[in-house]
Enzyme design. Structure first.
Site, mmCIF file in Angstrom:
data_model
loop_
_atom_site.group_PDB
_atom_site.id
_atom_site.type_symbol
_atom_site.label_atom_id
_atom_site.label_comp_id
_atom_site.label_asym_id
_atom_site.label_seq_id
_atom_site.Cartn_x
_atom_site.Cartn_y
_atom_site.Cartn_z
ATOM 1 N N ASP A 102 0.851 -1.182 0.000
ATOM 2 C CA ASP A 102 0.000 0.000 0.000
ATOM 3 C C ASP A 102 0.902 1.252 0.000
ATOM 4 O OD1 ASP A 102 -3.021 0.623 0.340
ATOM 5 O OD2 ASP A 102 -2.143 1.810 1.950
ATOM 6 N N TYR A 147 -13.876 6.389 -1.780
ATOM 7 C CA TYR A 147 -13.437 6.533 -0.387
ATOM 8 C C TYR A 147 -12.245 7.473 -0.235
ATOM 9 C CZ TYR A 147 -9.363 3.422 -0.887
ATOM 10 O OH TYR A 147 -8.163 2.869 -1.252
ATOM 11 N N TYR A 230 -3.522 9.598 2.778
ATOM 12 C CA TYR A 230 -4.631 10.099 1.968
ATOM 13 C C TYR A 230 -4.521 11.572 1.590
ATOM 14 C CZ TYR A 230 -6.336 5.509 2.913
ATOM 15 O OH TYR A 230 -6.420 4.147 2.977
ATOM 16 N N HIS A 290 -6.401 -7.452 -1.725
ATOM 17 C CA HIS A 290 -5.599 -6.302 -1.332
ATOM 18 C C HIS A 290 -4.600 -6.665 -0.227
ATOM 19 C CE1 HIS A 290 -4.609 -2.094 -0.932
ATOM 20 N NE2 HIS A 290 -4.928 -2.092 0.342
#
Length: 313
Positions: A102, A147, A230, A290
């Site tokens: 990630d 999201y 994010y 994932h």
């Protein structure tokens, strides 16, 4: 987990939590994603140590047992890059294999671009080379309830997460991210509303695992996690013409929802990727999602150890 030792190491003015198993000059550093923490590498750390490597996993700054920076909302990816290099310096490690998942993969790529002399090789789980900046993730090509778009909005995720206890938030994110579609809410929903409370955990993720994650996020909360990755994904990091010269293995789960991001599967499978990472091998695992390293640990461990063996000088 009893063989893994835990310490706090001061790095650039913050104490970072470091988990470690194994000894010797061959070092593998694991970099987690969200909603993960050092514990996400429990299977890989033991396997790598058994193969003769020193395995180290950290909680990034602002995560888990690591200290929070003074101003979390000013954090960016280069903070993590500088932390990794400073940690290597503090521990007397000249060169390392980086294994990322990630946003930990994005950090690993950036370390390899900025400090190529420190990186023996990279294994990335699910993330092709991405450079933080306006075009990193094309939110504009995704639905409005995507999201990442929601979580980038100041205060929105805080309000959404704040309705629930930390354990439920982690549980919900694990369930959502185990799916094959990017979590996307309607206009009258928040992201946490997408999970029915009766939905079971994925079969490969136990209540004990959830408790381990939750205990760490209960300490750190999500304040820094919402900033990095994010809200800092769109912040350019000042790198032009990036190149990862280290040998790299990209392990993808074919059922990873990230492949449904706009353009992501095409990019991951394209020759364009080798412009940035010339020495690249890519593997797709049909049943991987994932969390491919947790849902298919044996297969992932075999791929990692084969890669390490091939590139260990």
């Amino acid at each position: 987990m009893e063989l893994i030792k835990h310490t706090l190491v001061e790095v650039r003015g913050l104490k970072l939590h470091v988990a470690e198993i194994g000894t010797g000059p061959k070092v593998v550093l694991f970099l987690h994603g969200f909603p993960e923490i050092w514990y996400t590498w429990r299977y890989q750390m033991k396997a790598v140590a058994a193969a003769g490597y020193r395995a180290i996993a950290i909680d990034f700054r602002g995560y888990g047992l690591s200290e929070q920076p003074a101003e979390p909302e000013k954090g960016n990816f280069m903070d993590l890059v500088d932390d990794v290099v400073a940690l290597l310096d503090t521990c007397g490690i000249n060169k390392v294999f980086l294994i990322g998942k990630d946003f930990g993969s994005i950090t690993a790529y950036l370390v390899a671009v900025v400090h190529p002399e420190r990186v023996s090789g990279i294994v990335s789980l699910g993330i092709p080379f991405l450079l933080p900046g306006p075009n990193c993730i094309r939110n504009d090509l995704m639905p409005s309830g995507f999201y990442i778009t929601r979580w980038q909005e100041p205060g929105r995720a805080e309000a959404d997460f704040g309705r629930l206890d930390v354990k439920t938030v982690v549980r919900n994110v694990y369930i959502l991210f185990s799916g094959t579609e990017p979590p996307t809410a309607r206009d009258d929903q928040e992201i946490m509303d997408l999970v029915d409370p009766s939905t079971p955990l994925p079969p490969w993720f136990s209540e004990e695992d959830l408790a381990a994650y939750a205990s760490l996020y209960e300490k750190s909360g999500f304040r820094f996690a919402l900033q990095v990755p994010y809200r800092s994904l769109g912040i350019a990091c000042g790198i032009t013409n990036p190149k990862v010269t280290a040998p790299t293995l990209l392990i993808n789960g074919q059922k990873d929802y990230l492949l449904k991001f706009a353009g992501m599967e095409d990019y991951t499978k394209s020759e364009q990727l080798k412009h940035f990472v010339p020495d690249l091998d890519t593997v797709f695992l049909d049943e991987g999602n994932h969390f491919v390293h947790e849902n298919l640990p044996k297969q992932v461990n075999e791929l990692i150890i084969t890669f390490l063996t091939k590139h260990c000088n």
